[in-house]
Enzyme design. Sequence first.
Site, PDB file in Angstrom:
ATOM      1  N   LYS A 258       0.843  -1.199   0.000  1.00  0.00           N
ATOM      2  CA  LYS A 258       0.000   0.000   0.000  1.00  0.00           C
ATOM      3  C   LYS A 258       0.881   1.253   0.000  1.00  0.00           C
ATOM      4  O   LYS A 258       0.646   2.203  -0.750  1.00  0.00           O
ATOM      5  CB  LYS A 258      -0.930  -0.005   1.228  1.00  0.00           C
ATOM      6  CG  LYS A 258      -2.023  -1.054   1.104  1.00  0.00           C
ATOM      7  CD  LYS A 258      -2.767  -1.301   2.413  1.00  0.00           C
ATOM      8  CE  LYS A 258      -3.735  -2.485   2.222  1.00  0.00           C
ATOM      9  NZ  LYS A 258      -4.415  -2.884   3.461  1.00  0.00           N
TER      10      LYS A 258
ATOM     11  N   GLN B 112      -4.924  -1.960   9.654  1.00  0.00           N
ATOM     12  CA  GLN B 112      -4.662  -3.250   9.004  1.00  0.00           C
ATOM     13  C   GLN B 112      -5.176  -4.391   9.888  1.00  0.00           C
ATOM     14  O   GLN B 112      -4.854  -4.465  11.072  1.00  0.00           O
ATOM     15  CB  GLN B 112      -3.149  -3.393   8.751  1.00  0.00           C
ATOM     16  CG  GLN B 112      -2.768  -4.601   7.939  1.00  0.00           C
ATOM     17  CD  GLN B 112      -3.309  -4.576   6.511  1.00  0.00           C
ATOM     18  OE1 GLN B 112      -3.269  -3.556   5.832  1.00  0.00           O
ATOM     19  NE2 GLN B 112      -3.832  -5.703   6.056  1.00  0.00           N
TER      20      GLN B 112
ATOM     21  N   ASP C  30     -11.393   2.076   3.836  1.00  0.00           N
ATOM     22  CA  ASP C  30     -11.718   0.652   3.690  1.00  0.00           C
ATOM     23  C   ASP C  30     -13.223   0.453   3.484  1.00  0.00           C
ATOM     24  O   ASP C  30     -13.660  -0.633   3.125  1.00  0.00           O
ATOM     25  CB  ASP C  30     -11.282  -0.131   4.945  1.00  0.00           C
ATOM     26  CG  ASP C  30      -9.959  -0.853   4.746  1.00  0.00           C
ATOM     27  OD1 ASP C  30      -9.588  -1.095   3.573  1.00  0.00           O
ATOM     28  OD2 ASP C  30      -9.301  -1.184   5.757  1.00  0.00           O
TER      29      ASP C  30
END
Length: 287
Positions: A54, A98, A123
Amino acid sequence: MSARILYGKEFAAQIKESARIEIEKLKNKFHVTPGLAVIIVGENPASQVYVRNKHKSCEELGINSVVVEMAETSTKEELLAKIDELNADKNIHGILVQLPLPDAIKNHSDEILNRIDPLKDVDGFHPMNVGKLVTGSPALVPCTPAGCVEMLNLAGIEIDGKRAVIIGRSNIVGKPMLHLLMAKNATVTVCHSHTKKLAEVTREADILVAAMGKPQFVKADMIKPGAVVIDVGINRIAPKKLVGDVDFDAAAEVASAITPVPGGVGLLTVAMLMKNVVTAVKLQIGV
Ligand code: NDP
């Protein structure tokens, strides 16, 4: 029949290129450099690889990427305080935590994710963003299912009027995929571990999405000839061998198009994250 292989690389490159152009515009026209903060708690090796990928993509596209590394022993309160700090930071437009979180705080995952400002929730997991997706006004949408649908569009594969079957009903993949495909006018069935006669259902699919986390579970005889097969699964069956949820070689003989694992959907997830960062900036500055 030998299927068209839908390589993620090709589509991810297109998605990233359009994000790069948007980022340049945001910088030149609005003097905003998009910023993404990724919080990683502990030292899960797979998570470290995902976070590195990322970060690399952000650097390629001109997004200011901040990786916040927190100790395995971090408490829920420490994590919430960090999220509050990032929520208040005007240079940070996207925040993600995460997953999975370490065992000691795993039970608090929902509370932790829900603390992220919905406008910075790249997200797309916050109930506010889930609600927007379900009610047909999507804002920030989970990256993996959004990437799959974007890939179908870019590949010129028609969704409207098709029968779609999704195996898996997780909040991260299966459920958002249902709403994205339904919004594109597919008729969608969602299967799960209690579904009876699964193969009979999957054989009805023009578009079959496998997101169950079971290595090579979907065999050729579960696929309608000519179907498009999207394999979301990532399963490690040996130290250096990843496979999907679909028995790829046999399925490719039956399907008209299929995504490989690795090299398929996984690459789209990061590309869509970049796109979500751009969307988050636009939502925050109101353009
Ligand atoms: P979950 O474990 O959260 O969900 C799995 C789903 O599959 C559940 O709904 C479960 O049903 C269903 N399922 C399990 N076994 C069966 C079965 N025998 N028959 C029918 N349904 C079954 O997984 P995720 O959605 O998070 O992930 C799915 C896969 O996708 C994993 O391999 C994961 O690694 C991968 N993944 C890949 C990403 C990428 O970037 N490419 C991103 C996210 C995930 P029930 O609800 O009844 O338990």
